[in-house]
Write an enzyme that holds these catalytic residues in place. Structure first.
Site, PDB file in Angstrom:
ATOM      1  N   GLU A 270       2.347   2.495 -12.677  1.00 20.19           N
ATOM      2  CA  GLU A 270       1.470   1.376 -12.315  1.00 20.19           C
ATOM      3  C   GLU A 270       0.948   1.525 -10.882  1.00 20.19           C
ATOM      4  O   GLU A 270       1.344   0.763  -9.994  1.00 20.19           O
ATOM      5  CB  GLU A 270       2.229   0.047 -12.392  1.00 20.19           C
ATOM      6  CG  GLU A 270       2.879  -0.279 -13.713  1.00 20.19           C
ATOM      7  CD  GLU A 270       3.836  -1.455 -13.558  1.00 20.19           C
ATOM      8  OE1 GLU A 270       3.927  -2.029 -12.447  1.00 20.19           O
ATOM      9  OE2 GLU A 270       4.503  -1.801 -14.532  1.00 20.19           O
ATOM     10  N   ARG A 309      -2.389  -8.319   6.888  1.00 17.47           N
ATOM     11  CA  ARG A 309      -1.357  -7.288   6.832  1.00 17.47           C
ATOM     12  C   ARG A 309      -0.810  -6.887   8.209  1.00 17.47           C
ATOM     13  O   ARG A 309       0.405  -6.699   8.343  1.00 17.47           O
ATOM     14  CB  ARG A 309      -1.857  -6.050   6.079  1.00 17.47           C
ATOM     15  CG  ARG A 309      -2.149  -6.322   4.605  1.00 17.47           C
ATOM     16  CD  ARG A 309      -2.431  -5.029   3.838  1.00 17.47           C
ATOM     17  NE  ARG A 309      -1.216  -4.249   3.691  1.00 17.47           N
ATOM     18  CZ  ARG A 309      -0.969  -3.142   4.353  1.00 17.47           C
ATOM     19  NH1 ARG A 309      -1.837  -2.661   5.226  1.00 17.47           N
ATOM     20  NH2 ARG A 309       0.169  -2.482   4.156  1.00 17.47           N
ATOM     21  N   CYS A 339      -5.776 -19.068  16.945  1.00 16.12           N
ATOM     22  CA  CYS A 339      -4.973 -19.474  18.099  1.00 16.12           C
ATOM     23  C   CYS A 339      -3.503 -19.138  17.868  1.00 16.12           C
ATOM     24  O   CYS A 339      -2.645 -20.003  17.717  1.00 16.12           O
ATOM     25  CB  CYS A 339      -5.162 -20.970  18.349  1.00 16.12           C
ATOM     26  SG  CYS A 339      -4.427 -21.533  19.883  1.00 16.12           S
TER      27      CYS A 339
END
Length: 413
Positions: A270, A309, A339
């Protein structure tokens, strides 16, 4: 489609003139996905495993254009949630070919899977907890199931993706044989499944294959002749850093086959990240250049809401100056408008010196990029443009503030 397509596409390999035109037309931040590259990556992977059943792990990128491209290339789809099942079907997948890997599934997800399986008996549901099978049975489901195995070995680029040793995922290795006997009385047990980690490159390959061998041994213990398949998951990585070498998939194929050994059941794999990671970039505009004693800080309009990420996994993504690739290189920090100190794409990174209104490209954004995009700071999510045969088209429009607030306004109506 050529098996000899380059094993990795670096950010510098993109057509900077086309990227500049797309940014000018559609604004930034902007995701740009190359569908031809998606198909090339799938073909290269499938060619390395000619005897395996190769599915695409949809969670890496569920964009409809990507799913349609992979279905056209001959891939089946593996899903990890109800929404992914629905999106795969909307993209044209035959529900009888789908595999659903349930991880602590909410009731609504199991309800949907049980109803789908009643009309499409080819659906396979993979469970990683005894409770999952009990809950399926309570819904009247008695169809195709697979057991997710926890082999106790985890690999990958970060501890948060080393699923093979995380108790959240799968049935403990030593309990699988007993569970298999029980499930054969209640369902159509068709396979075993394991996924040990993500982002596996050469240094992790030995551990990855050791886990594969362990699962193959277990399959023989539970009588692999009585199983349709053993699914060894995905996890095969791509080099995000410029000095990392791509996997030689022919070598990987040989090592995996050696680890598996003789097995009566079909091998399933997969890939997710491998197929889509280098197929996409994010275009972002420079709005601020600030000189400080510590660093030259480059402010851009992309943020951790666009690509989370780096903040979540400390991930490296290559960055190139599309507007002036030949300008003198100097170390910079690149950050977005959120922020929080977490909203930084890099620090002390050599980049062709950015100036205000320059266009930067953030590479290898195809895997878990748009999938993890969010609306932090009430930022609308970006548009996505797909390029196929050199021709671009918008496949996701840019969100508006009306989109961001719609669920609240509709709740008041």
């Amino acid at each position: 489609m050529s098996h000899s397509s380059p094993a990795v596409r670096r950010v510098a390999d993109w057509d900077f003139d086309q990227l500049s035109s797309l940014a000018a037309e559609h604004g930034t931040p902007l995701y740009v996905v190359d569908l031809d590259r998606v198909a090339e990556n799938y073909e290269r992977f499938a060619s390395a495993f000619p005897d395996a059943h190769v599915m695409y792990a949809a969670k890496a990128h569920t964009g409809r254009a990507v799913l349609e491209t992979l279905l056209d290339a001959g891939a089946d789809i593996e899903c990890a949630a109800r929404g992914e099942l629905q999106r795969a079907i909307q993209a044209g997948a035959d529900p009888d070919t789908l595999q659903y890997t349930a991880v602590n599934p909410p009731d609504a997800d199991l309800d949907y899977a049980a109803e789908l399986g009643a009309d499409h008996p080819g659906l396979t549901v993979t469970g990683g907890a005894r409770d999952t099978f009990d809950r399926l049975e309570a819904r009247g489901y008695d169809g195709r199931v697979a057991i997710r195995v926890n082999p106790g070995i985890g690999t990958g680029h970060h501890e948060k993706v080393a699923t093979g040793k995380d108790a959240k995922f799968g049935i403990p290795y030593d309990e699988v044989a007993e569970l298999a006997e029980d499930l054969r009385e209640r369902f159509d047990l068709v396979g075993l499944h394991a996924h040990v980690g993500s982002g596996v490159l050469h240094d992790d390959l030995e551990d990855h294959c050791r886990a594969i061998a362990k699962v193959a041994d277990l399959a023989r213990e539970v009588d692999d002749a009585d199983l349709e398949f053993v699914d060894f998951g995905g996890g095969f990585g791509v080099p995000y850093r410029e000095d990392e070498e791509p996997l030689d998939m022919d070598v990987v194929g040989e090592k995996v086959r050696e680890a598996v050994g003789d097995l009566a059941a079909q091998i399933k794999l997969e890939p997710g990240r491998y197929v889509v990671a280098d197929s996409e970039v994010i275009l972002t505009g420079v709005n601020t250049v600030k000189e400080t004693p510590e660093a030259t800080v480059v402010g851009v309009d992309a943020s951790l809401a666009t690509l989370i990420r780096p903040a979540m996994f400390d991930s490296y993504h290559p960055i190139a100056n599309v507007s002036a690739p030949d300008r003198a290189v100097e170390p910079v920090a690149v950050g977005g408008p959120c922020c929080t100190s977490a909203d930084v794409f890099c620090t002390d990174r050599p980049v062709a010196r950015p100036e205000r209104e320059d266009l930067l490209a953030i590479g290898n954004a195809g895997a878990y990029g748009y999938e993890l995009a969010n609306q932090f700071h009430s930022q609308p999510r970006p548009a996505e443009v797909a390029v196929e045969g050199g021709e671009p088209r918008v496949v996701r429009r840019r969100e508006t503030m009306d989109d961001v607030t719609r669920v609240e306004r509709e709740a008041e109506e």
